[in-house]
Scaffold this motif. Structure first.
Motif, short mmCIF file in Angstrom:
data_model
loop_
_atom_site.label_atom_id
_atom_site.label_comp_id
_atom_site.label_asym_id
_atom_site.label_seq_id
_atom_site.Cartn_x
_atom_site.Cartn_y
_atom_site.Cartn_z
N LEU A 159 69.39 13.36 34.03
CA LEU A 159 69.71 14.07 32.80
C LEU A 159 71.07 13.65 32.25
CD1 LEU A 159 68.45 17.69 33.56
CD2 LEU A 159 67.43 16.00 32.05
N ASN A 160 72.05 13.46 33.14
CA ASN A 160 73.36 13.04 32.67
C ASN A 160 73.30 11.67 32.02
OD1 ASN A 160 74.59 15.37 33.43
ND2 ASN A 160 75.52 14.56 35.28
N ARG A 161 72.56 10.75 32.63
CA ARG A 161 72.44 9.42 32.04
C ARG A 161 71.81 9.50 30.66
NH1 ARG A 161 75.25 5.26 33.71
NH2 ARG A 161 73.59 3.86 33.00
N ARG A 162 70.83 10.38 30.52
CA ARG A 162 70.16 10.50 29.22
C ARG A 162 71.04 11.23 28.22
NH1 ARG A 162 64.11 13.00 28.22
NH2 ARG A 162 64.06 12.65 25.94
N LEU A 163 71.68 12.30 28.66
CA LEU A 163 72.51 13.07 27.74
C LEU A 163 73.77 12.31 27.32
CD1 LEU A 163 72.27 16.61 29.40
CD2 LEU A 163 71.05 15.78 27.38
N TRP A 164 74.28 11.46 28.22
CA TRP A 164 75.50 10.72 27.91
C TRP A 164 75.22 9.38 27.22
CZ3 TRP A 164 80.84 11.50 29.17
CH2 TRP A 164 81.11 12.77 29.70
N GLN A 165 73.96 9.09 26.93
CA GLN A 165 73.63 7.82 26.30
C GLN A 165 74.35 7.62 24.96
OE1 GLN A 165 71.99 5.42 27.73
NE2 GLN A 165 72.30 4.09 25.97
N PRO A 166 74.48 8.64 24.10
CA PRO A 166 75.25 8.44 22.86
C PRO A 166 76.70 8.04 23.11
CG PRO A 166 73.92 10.43 22.72
CD PRO A 166 73.84 9.95 24.14
N PHE A 167 77.30 8.61 24.15
CA PHE A 167 78.69 8.25 24.45
C PHE A 167 78.81 6.79 24.86
CE2 PHE A 167 81.91 7.66 27.77
CZ PHE A 167 83.06 8.00 27.06
N TYR A 168 77.91 6.33 25.73
CA TYR A 168 77.97 4.93 26.15
C TYR A 168 77.67 3.98 25.00
CZ TYR A 168 78.30 6.50 30.99
OH TYR A 168 78.73 7.08 32.15
N ALA A 169 76.77 4.40 24.09
CA ALA A 169 76.49 3.57 22.92
C ALA A 169 77.72 3.44 22.04
CB ALA A 169 75.32 4.18 22.14
N LEU A 170 78.43 4.56 21.83
CA LEU A 170 79.67 4.51 21.04
C LEU A 170 80.72 3.66 21.73
CD1 LEU A 170 81.46 5.49 18.72
CD2 LEU A 170 82.01 7.51 20.10
N LEU A 171 80.84 3.79 23.03
CA LEU A 171 81.83 3.00 23.77
C LEU A 171 81.52 1.51 23.66
CD1 LEU A 171 84.29 3.32 25.64
CD2 LEU A 171 82.73 3.31 27.57
N ASP A 172 80.25 1.14 23.73
CA ASP A 172 79.88 -0.26 23.59
C ASP A 172 80.23 -0.79 22.21
OD1 ASP A 172 78.34 -2.66 24.61
OD2 ASP A 172 77.13 -2.17 22.86
N GLN A 173 80.02 0.01 21.16
CA GLN A 173 80.38 -0.42 19.82
C GLN A 173 81.89 -0.56 19.65
OE1 GLN A 173 78.16 1.29 16.45
NE2 GLN A 173 76.98 2.46 17.96
N LEU A 174 82.65 0.33 20.27
CA LEU A 174 84.11 0.24 20.17
C LEU A 174 84.63 -1.01 20.89
CD1 LEU A 174 85.19 3.96 20.66
CD2 LEU A 174 85.15 2.64 18.56
N HIS A 175 83.99 -1.39 22.00
CA HIS A 175 84.39 -2.62 22.69
C HIS A 175 84.20 -3.84 21.78
CE1 HIS A 175 85.56 -1.25 26.58
NE2 HIS A 175 84.41 -0.66 26.84
N LYS A 176 83.16 -3.83 20.97
CA LYS A 176 82.87 -4.97 20.11
C LYS A 176 83.55 -4.88 18.74
CE LYS A 176 78.30 -5.46 22.24
NZ LYS A 176 76.83 -5.40 22.02
N TYR A 177 84.23 -3.79 18.49
CA TYR A 177 84.81 -3.55 17.17
C TYR A 177 86.02 -4.45 16.93
CZ TYR A 177 86.82 -1.06 13.20
OH TYR A 177 87.34 -0.73 11.99
N LYS A 178 86.08 -5.02 15.73
CA LYS A 178 87.22 -5.82 15.29
C LYS A 178 87.82 -5.17 14.06
CE LYS A 178 86.59 -9.09 18.37
NZ LYS A 178 87.54 -9.32 19.47
N LEU A 179 89.15 -5.01 14.09
CA LEU A 179 89.82 -4.30 13.01
C LEU A 179 89.72 -5.06 11.70
CD1 LEU A 179 91.46 -1.76 12.48
CD2 LEU A 179 93.54 -3.05 12.94
N ASN A 180 89.66 -6.38 11.77
CA ASN A 180 89.62 -7.18 10.55
C ASN A 180 88.21 -7.28 9.97
OD1 ASN A 180 89.10 -8.76 12.94
ND2 ASN A 180 89.00 -10.55 11.62
N ARG A 181 87.24 -6.66 10.63
CA ARG A 181 85.87 -6.67 10.13
C ARG A 181 85.44 -5.24 9.84
NH1 ARG A 181 83.23 -10.57 14.81
NH2 ARG A 181 84.56 -12.39 14.47
N SER A 182 84.98 -4.99 8.66
CA SER A 182 84.59 -3.64 8.25
C SER A 182 83.17 -3.34 8.72
CB SER A 182 84.71 -3.50 6.73
OG SER A 182 86.03 -3.74 6.31
N GLN A 183 82.99 -3.27 10.00
CA GLN A 183 81.67 -2.99 10.55
C GLN A 183 81.58 -1.51 10.91
OE1 GLN A 183 81.45 -5.58 13.89
NE2 GLN A 183 82.99 -4.50 15.08
#
Length: 426
Positions: A159-183
């Motif tokens: 249940l924790n893995r499923r409930l925390w899936q949005p958090f890990y998805a956000l964390l993955d996007q933040l890792h790939k985020y570049k300030l100079n790109r408006s993504q």
């Protein structure tokens, strides 16, 4: 350690403690209940034996005969009745003829009178099978309890893995985020209020950072244009003025001083603008650059300065050292390291340059003390013996470039008076 792992370990520790303590309490409770049942059984049997003594037994021989028929009932003669005739319950080991082993028995001892003679009535019940039964009951309970704990643990983990899936998805996007790109950075659909609030806070923070980034980028670009253009014009006008006819020696001296200040101001402006870009984490495109070739080129550009200070140059440069880095930043890095080693060297001193696939080393002779505690990499940090043309940003730029490119920078001092700068290339 991840938050999910930490909380899971805490639950597992708690479940282990509860399982261990629960098994012990469960065994104690079952054991106590069973002994109470055995004691009630012995008390009822005592009543039946006393009734039989009154109705069916006529002589002491009958008592001995009863014991021969049932070894768990025995009449032991007494000299006199004890003052207190309360029943005594105890656990007594006795030899079992059927098994040939000593076994525990639960015994009830009570003082009775038969035909005017005192006896101690001993009624026993074997506990051998009982203890094995208790152990099996407790073992079964422990297994069921353990399965329950493991099931709850696995369910909580899933249940924790499923409930925390949005958090890990956000964390993955933040890792790939570049300030100079408006993504955009978005969370998957979730009905959990905390994650929705986290998404709103992250979106607000990113919008603010984007706004600050754009303003600083615009300022840097405007400053580069508005400052460097007037300086270039001023430098050109001074060159024309130097070439004008009828220029006196005194005027030439003043113009030369102005040109020196202009050159220093131009260098300072470029350094500050580059530092601003590095501090803003602007994106610098990378490519495969030959570090050895860059070092050779920069050494060739500085031959005149090396000759002026009469330095002995020792080089040990590999044939080719490829590195994925921004070419312009690498050239500034190598140039500043070499210029710093030349400016702060002793007249007639030594300059050593080592380039391998693992490290870039620049050594120079200098004052006989370590510079580590003197704010070596601080901006505008200048020693008392620094040349007038030094702006105090060379090593600060080196440190910022190394940080931006992920290249560890090390300073060390060796006797006598050898200062070493190392840039790890791997």
């Amino acid at each position: 350690m991840k938050l999910l792992t930490r909380t899971t370990l805490i639950f597992l520790f708690y479940a282990s403690v509860v399982a261990g303590a629960g098994t012990f309490v469960y065994y104690s409770l079952i054991n106590k209940l069973y002994y109470a049942y055995v004691d009630r059984t012995l008390s009822r049997r005592k009543l039946r034996v006393e009734k039989a003594m009154r109705l069916y037994l006529h002589s002491p021989a009958d008592l001995a005969y009863w014991h021969q028929l049932d070894h768990n009932v025995e009449f032991v003669p007494l000299r006199h009745l004890p003052p207190r005739r309360a029943d005594r319950l105890s656990v007594r080991p006795m030899y079992n003829e059927l098994t040939g082993k000593s076994q525990p028995y639960r015994q009830l001892a009570s003082a009775v009178t038969f035909q005017g003679r005192p006896y101690e009535l001993q009624i026993r019940l074997s506990l051998f099978d009982t203890q094995q039964l208790l152990l099996r009951i407790v073992l079964a309970g422990g297994v069921l309890f353990g399965l329950l704990v493991l099931g709850l643990f696995g369910l909580q983990f899933a249940l924790n893995r499923r409930l925390w899936q949005p958090f890990y998805a956000l964390l993955d996007q933040l890792h790939k985020y570049k300030l100079n790109r408006s993504q955009p950075v978005t969370l998957p659909e979730t009905r959990i209020r905390e994650f929705q609030e986290l998404q709103d806070a992250v979106q607000l923070l990113l919008r603010q950072n984007q706004r600050v980034y754009r303003r600083q980028k615009e300022f840097t670009e405007n400053a580069a244009h508005e400052i460097q253009t007037p300086l270039a014009i001023l430098h050109t006008q001074l060159d024309l003025l130097v070439q004008a006819p009828g220029l006196t020696e005194e005027q030439a001296t003043h113009i030369e001083g102005i040109m020196s200040v202009t050159h220093r101001l131009t260098h300072l402006t470029k350094s500050l603008l580059l530092l601003a870009q590095l501090d803003s984490k602007l994106f610098f495109a990378t490519e495969i650059v030959d570090v050895a070739a860059v070092v050779r080129t920069q050494v060739a550009h500085l031959r005149e300065q090396i000759a002026v200070r009469n330095l002995t140059v020792e080089t040990d440069i590999a044939d080719s050292v490829p590195l994925c880095v921004h070419r312009g930043l690498l050239e500034v890095l190598v140039s500043n390291l070499l210029v710093n080693a030349i400016r702060h060297n002793l007249p007639g001193g030594r300059l050593r340059i080592l380039v391998t696939t693992e490290v870039l080393v620049v050594e120079n002779t200098g004052r006989p003390e370590s510079l580590q505690e003197a704010g070596l990499f601080n901006r505008f940090q200048k020693s008392t013996d620094s040349p007038a043309e030094s702006v105090g940003l060379g090593l600060a730029l080196v440190l910022q470039i190394c940080t931006n490119c992920g290249l560890p920078l090390r300073y060390s001092y060796q006797e006598p008076g050898i200062h070493r700068q190392q840039v790890l290339l791997q």
